[in-house]
Design a protein around this motif. Structure first.
Motif, PDB file in Angstrom:
ATOM      1  N   TRP A 216       0.937  26.884 -50.436  1.00 34.98           N
ATOM      2  CA  TRP A 216       2.054  27.428 -51.200  1.00 34.98           C
ATOM      3  C   TRP A 216       3.317  26.595 -51.060  1.00 34.98           C
ATOM      4  N   PHE A 217       3.559  26.082 -49.879  1.00 36.88           N
ATOM      5  CA  PHE A 217       4.875  25.509 -49.603  1.00 36.88           C
ATOM      6  C   PHE A 217       4.888  23.995 -49.436  1.00 36.88           C
ATOM      7  N   SER A 218       3.743  23.321 -49.601  1.00 34.46           N
ATOM      8  CA  SER A 218       3.745  21.867 -49.584  1.00 34.46           C
ATOM      9  C   SER A 218       4.173  21.362 -50.960  1.00 34.46           C
ATOM     10  N   MET A 219       4.779  20.195 -50.969  1.00 38.65           N
ATOM     11  CA  MET A 219       5.195  19.587 -52.224  1.00 38.65           C
ATOM     12  C   MET A 219       4.118  18.605 -52.689  1.00 38.65           C
ATOM     13  N   PRO A 220       3.847  18.471 -53.994  1.00 28.91           N
ATOM     14  CA  PRO A 220       4.533  19.126 -55.116  1.00 28.91           C
ATOM     15  C   PRO A 220       3.901  20.454 -55.536  1.00 28.91           C
ATOM     16  N   ALA A 221       2.954  20.973 -54.705  1.00 30.28           N
ATOM     17  CA  ALA A 221       2.269  22.211 -55.077  1.00 30.28           C
ATOM     18  C   ALA A 221       3.253  23.361 -55.264  1.00 30.28           C
ATOM     19  N   PHE A 222       4.316  23.405 -54.443  1.00 29.84           N
ATOM     20  CA  PHE A 222       5.295  24.483 -54.539  1.00 29.84           C
ATOM     21  C   PHE A 222       5.911  24.542 -55.931  1.00 29.84           C
ATOM     22  N   ILE A 223       6.260  23.372 -56.464  1.00 29.68           N
ATOM     23  CA  ILE A 223       6.866  23.321 -57.798  1.00 29.68           C
ATOM     24  C   ILE A 223       5.848  23.716 -58.866  1.00 29.68           C
ATOM     25  N   ALA A 224       4.603  23.239 -58.699  1.00 29.67           N
ATOM     26  CA  ALA A 224       3.567  23.554 -59.686  1.00 29.67           C
ATOM     27  C   ALA A 224       3.250  25.044 -59.716  1.00 29.67           C
ATOM     28  N   LEU A 225       3.331  25.713 -58.540  1.00 31.64           N
ATOM     29  CA  LEU A 225       3.010  27.137 -58.455  1.00 31.64           C
ATOM     30  C   LEU A 225       4.177  28.035 -58.823  1.00 31.64           C
ATOM     31  N   LEU A 226       5.389  27.496 -58.848  1.00 30.74           N
ATOM     32  CA  LEU A 226       6.575  28.320 -59.068  1.00 30.74           C
ATOM     33  C   LEU A 226       6.519  29.161 -60.345  1.00 30.74           C
ATOM     34  N   PRO A 227       5.933  28.658 -61.451  1.00 29.21           N
ATOM     35  CA  PRO A 227       5.860  29.500 -62.659  1.00 29.21           C
ATOM     36  C   PRO A 227       5.111  30.815 -62.452  1.00 29.21           C
ATOM     37  N   ILE A 228       4.145  30.863 -61.523  1.00 27.91           N
ATOM     38  CA  ILE A 228       3.369  32.096 -61.338  1.00 27.91           C
ATOM     39  C   ILE A 228       4.253  33.242 -60.845  1.00 27.91           C
ATOM     40  N   PRO A 229       4.996  33.099 -59.727  1.00 31.64           N
ATOM     41  CA  PRO A 229       5.860  34.214 -59.328  1.00 31.64           C
ATOM     42  C   PRO A 229       6.975  34.492 -60.327  1.00 31.64           C
ATOM     43  N   LEU A 230       7.496  33.454 -60.977  1.00 35.70           N
ATOM     44  CA  LEU A 230       8.563  33.670 -61.959  1.00 35.70           C
ATOM     45  C   LEU A 230       8.052  34.477 -63.154  1.00 35.70           C
ATOM     46  N   MET A 231       6.864  34.134 -63.640  1.00 39.49           N
ATOM     47  CA  MET A 231       6.282  34.877 -64.759  1.00 39.49           C
ATOM     48  C   MET A 231       5.912  36.292 -64.349  1.00 39.49           C
ATOM     49  N   THR A 232       5.466  36.458 -63.103  1.00 40.22           N
ATOM     50  CA  THR A 232       5.120  37.794 -62.611  1.00 40.22           C
ATOM     51  C   THR A 232       6.352  38.684 -62.562  1.00 40.22           C
ATOM     52  N   VAL A 233       7.431  38.157 -62.011  1.00 43.20           N
ATOM     53  CA  VAL A 233       8.685  38.921 -61.939  1.00 43.20           C
ATOM     54  C   VAL A 233       9.173  39.267 -63.344  1.00 43.20           C
ATOM     55  N   THR A 234       9.102  38.286 -64.248  1.00 45.01           N
ATOM     56  CA  THR A 234       9.531  38.526 -65.633  1.00 45.01           C
ATOM     57  C   THR A 234       8.719  39.632 -66.292  1.00 45.01           C
ATOM     58  N   ALA A 235       7.391  39.592 -66.093  1.00 46.48           N
ATOM     59  CA  ALA A 235       6.525  40.612 -66.696  1.00 46.48           C
ATOM     60  C   ALA A 235       6.828  41.993 -66.127  1.00 46.48           C
TER      61      ALA A 235
END
Length: 331
Positions: A216-235
């Protein structure tokens, strides 16, 4: 990779698809069962009618998922079911109790009907809590320790809350008048526990699993995964905003359900990323647990026939019984 190396990946995808479909489809009818005690007798009949044509087809996906685990990943099947024997047994008891109560309640005398309603609720609760407990232990690699027990207990509470939310949104979609308005209130009440549960689980998961923390927190995976929590919060925010709008009592009645399904899908993608390439976290990869390539090729023929057939049956059921629910008739 060669075709032989791709075969375990294909079967892992089929198993994941089956279990995701089960969680979404049977999740809403488990949620409806959990809401039964808060409804009037007439509303309970309509709630059961809303899931009546679908619940058998929904549970078929669970059978498919467990079947793929057994035949395609026998080593993992032995490890997982040995570690989770008791919650699996409780889940099956809950599902059987639901099935018995579903069929008996409509034919029972008036004095016995409340007993079967309570049985349907109890079976739904046992199945939902058991599934949450199993998911919690599975994510952490079936490890022992108080922190893993606490994590499993948290998911055992959060998953039924999510089922209640999707069940209430299903009732908004399928019912009308007073029951539909009451379903809106049920969805509002369950929304906050779901948000809190998902937030706490997102915080705790990297703490109990070093592998997940690294991913979750290694780069660049953190940036690639960021849309998932953002989209979840938005939904989730969109769901809550819609529940305050009178439009969901009309043409937009489908939208809260669709948004909650989106939340489930996003959670699945996050889980799949966290687990891959393991079928049992930190213990067995999909290639280590898989059957021989020769066996998988034979099994693939059966899967290529059965999965489209199950999918077609499911789609047909939802098309034939689309629209608002009507009174269930066993004639």
């Amino acid at each position: 990779m060669s075709f032989d190396e791709w075969l375990p990946v294909i079967f892992m995808g089929v198993m994941g698809l089956a279990l995701l479909t089960y969680v979404v489809l049977d999740g809403y009818d488990l949620g409806v069962g959990l809401l039964m005690p808060t409804a009037t007798e007439a509303q309970k009949d309509m709630m059961i009618a809303s899931i009546g044509p679908f619940w058998d087809a929904n549970e078929t996906w669970l059978v498919l998922g467990i079947g793929v685990l057994l035949i395609a990943f026998p080593k993992a099947h032995g490890v997982v079911l040995t570690a989770l024997y008791l919650p699996v047994a409780f889940m099956l008891i809950g599902l059987v109790l639901r099935g018995v109560a579903f069929d008996f309640r409509v034919k029972a005398q008036d004095k016995d009907k409340p007993m079967w309603n309570r049985s349907f609720f109890l079976g739904s609760g046992i199945a939902a809590v058991s599934q949450g407990w199993m998911l919690g232990h599975y994510v952490t690699g079936l490890q022992a320790g108080w922190q893993y027990q606490l994590f499993a207990a948290a998911i055992a509470l959060a998953l039924p809350a999510a089922y209640v939310l999707i069940g209430a949104c299903w009732l908004i979609l399928k019912t009308e008048d007073e029951l539909q308005r009451r379903a809106v209130q049920w969805a509002k009440r369950s929304w906050l526990p779901v948000v809190i549960g998902m937030g706490l689980i997102s915080i705790i998961t990297p703490w109990v699993s070093p592998t997940v923390r690294e991913r979750w927190f290694s780069m660049p995976a953190f940036i690639a995964l960021l849309p998932i929590p953002l989209m979840t919060v938005t939904a989730l925010i969109a769901v809550r905003a819609l529940l305050n709008s009178h439009r969901i009592l009309g043409k937009l009645c489908w939208l809260p359900f669709a948004l909650v399904v989106t939340v489930f899908l996003l959670g699945f993608f996050g889980l799949a990323y966290s687990l891959y390439p393991y079928v049992v976290m930190d213990r067995l990869t999909i290639w280590q647990a898989a059957s021989s390539p020769e066996a998988l090729k034979v099994i693939l023929v059966g899967v290529a026939i059965s999965v489209p057939a199950i999918a077609a049956y499911t789609v047909l059921a939802y098309r034939v019984f689309g629209g608002k629910a009507s009174a269930l008739n066993y004639g």
